[in-house]
Motif scaffolding. Sequence first.
Motif, PDB file in Angstrom:
ATOM      1  N   ALA A 255       8.228   1.881  -6.968  1.00 20.10           N
ATOM      2  CA  ALA A 255       8.163   0.077  -7.403  1.00 20.10           C
ATOM      3  C   ALA A 255       8.334   0.099  -8.626  1.00 20.10           C
ATOM      4  CB  ALA A 255       7.196  -0.947  -6.457  1.00 20.10           C
ATOM      5  N   GLU A 256       9.354  -0.532  -9.653  1.00 18.61           N
ATOM      6  CA  GLU A 256       9.775  -0.757 -10.864  1.00 18.61           C
ATOM      7  C   GLU A 256       8.126  -2.344 -10.427  1.00 18.61           C
ATOM      8  OE1 GLU A 256      13.362  -0.644 -12.779  1.00 18.61           O
ATOM      9  OE2 GLU A 256      13.374   0.977 -11.747  1.00 18.61           O
TER      10      GLU A 256
ATOM     11  N   ARG B  63       0.517  -1.119   0.250  1.00 16.40           N
ATOM     12  CA  ARG B  63       0.032  -0.129  -0.001  1.00 16.40           C
ATOM     13  C   ARG B  63       0.789   1.408   0.059  1.00 16.40           C
ATOM     14  NH1 ARG B  63      -5.012  -0.085   3.721  1.00 16.40           N
ATOM     15  NH2 ARG B  63      -5.410  -1.602   2.121  1.00 16.40           N
ATOM     16  N   VAL B  64       1.907   1.729   0.905  1.00 14.46           N
ATOM     17  CA  VAL B  64       2.599   2.022   1.102  1.00 14.46           C
ATOM     18  C   VAL B  64       3.289   2.739  -0.902  1.00 14.46           C
ATOM     19  CG1 VAL B  64       5.428   2.723   2.313  1.00 14.46           C
ATOM     20  CG2 VAL B  64       3.473   2.731   3.715  1.00 14.46           C
ATOM     21  N   VAL B  65       4.085   1.152  -0.553  1.00 16.35           N
ATOM     22  CA  VAL B  65       4.837   1.813  -1.571  1.00 16.35           C
ATOM     23  C   VAL B  65       4.292   2.516  -3.280  1.00 16.35           C
ATOM     24  CG1 VAL B  65       6.001  -0.212  -3.441  1.00 16.35           C
ATOM     25  CG2 VAL B  65       6.942  -0.235  -1.416  1.00 16.35           C
TER      26      VAL B  65
ATOM     27  N   ASP C  41      11.376   6.578   2.616  1.00 13.30           N
ATOM     28  CA  ASP C  41      10.425   7.293   2.535  1.00 13.30           C
ATOM     29  C   ASP C  41       8.804   6.530   2.678  1.00 13.30           C
ATOM     30  OD1 ASP C  41      10.978   9.414   1.090  1.00 13.30           O
ATOM     31  OD2 ASP C  41      11.688   8.664  -0.488  1.00 13.30           O
ATOM     32  N   ILE C  42       9.654   4.947   2.797  1.00 12.78           N
ATOM     33  CA  ILE C  42       8.880   4.050   3.344  1.00 12.78           C
ATOM     34  C   ILE C  42       8.626   4.389   5.019  1.00 12.78           C
ATOM     35  CG2 ILE C  42       8.428   1.448   3.502  1.00 12.78           C
ATOM     36  CD1 ILE C  42       9.822   1.518   0.992  1.00 12.78           C
ATOM     37  N   GLU C  43       9.387   3.917   5.870  1.00 14.03           N
ATOM     38  CA  GLU C  43       9.192   4.251   6.896  1.00 14.03           C
ATOM     39  C   GLU C  43       8.858   5.386   7.962  1.00 14.03           C
ATOM     40  OE1 GLU C  43      12.987   3.596  10.501  1.00 14.03           O
ATOM     41  OE2 GLU C  43      13.001   5.016   8.704  1.00 14.03           O
ATOM     42  N   ALA C  44       9.181   6.656   6.764  1.00 12.07           N
ATOM     43  CA  ALA C  44       7.682   7.701   7.672  1.00 12.07           C
ATOM     44  C   ALA C  44       6.281   7.521   7.124  1.00 12.07           C
ATOM     45  CB  ALA C  44       8.267   9.081   5.969  1.00 12.07           C
TER      46      ALA C  44
ATOM     47  N   ARG D  27       6.900  -6.356  -6.884  1.00 11.27           N
ATOM     48  CA  ARG D  27       7.407  -5.038  -6.628  1.00 11.27           C
ATOM     49  C   ARG D  27       9.335  -5.303  -6.318  1.00 11.27           C
ATOM     50  NH1 ARG D  27       2.092  -5.914  -5.034  1.00 11.27           N
ATOM     51  NH2 ARG D  27       0.837  -4.075  -5.497  1.00 11.27           N
ATOM     52  N   ALA D  28       9.367  -4.245  -7.314  1.00 11.00           N
ATOM     53  CA  ALA D  28      11.501  -4.734  -6.497  1.00 11.00           C
ATOM     54  C   ALA D  28      11.378  -2.944  -6.695  1.00 11.00           C
ATOM     55  CB  ALA D  28      12.028  -4.632  -7.910  1.00 11.00           C
TER      56      ALA D  28
END
Length: 68
Positions: free
Chosen positions: A33-34, A25-27, A49-52, A40-41
């Motif tokens: 993500a590629e 969801r965050v990604v 950014d994901i942590e935030a 997802r990579a």
Amino acid sequence: MAHDYLTTGEIGAHFGGQPEWRIRRVVDELDCAERFCGKRAIPRQRLSDIEARLIARGWLPAAVEAIS
């Protein structure tokens, strides 16, 4: 040498066993993500950014050390 891309599972494990659906969801919101073979990579440099986002949603209580 660490690889430059991580999976949602690797990121979830790093952040204390977060479920993959939260990481996806965050990604997907970050659009960072590629895709590789339908997976997802996620670039390693997007971990902060994901942590935030996880913290902002109340899904992650505190900062976690970076993956080495």
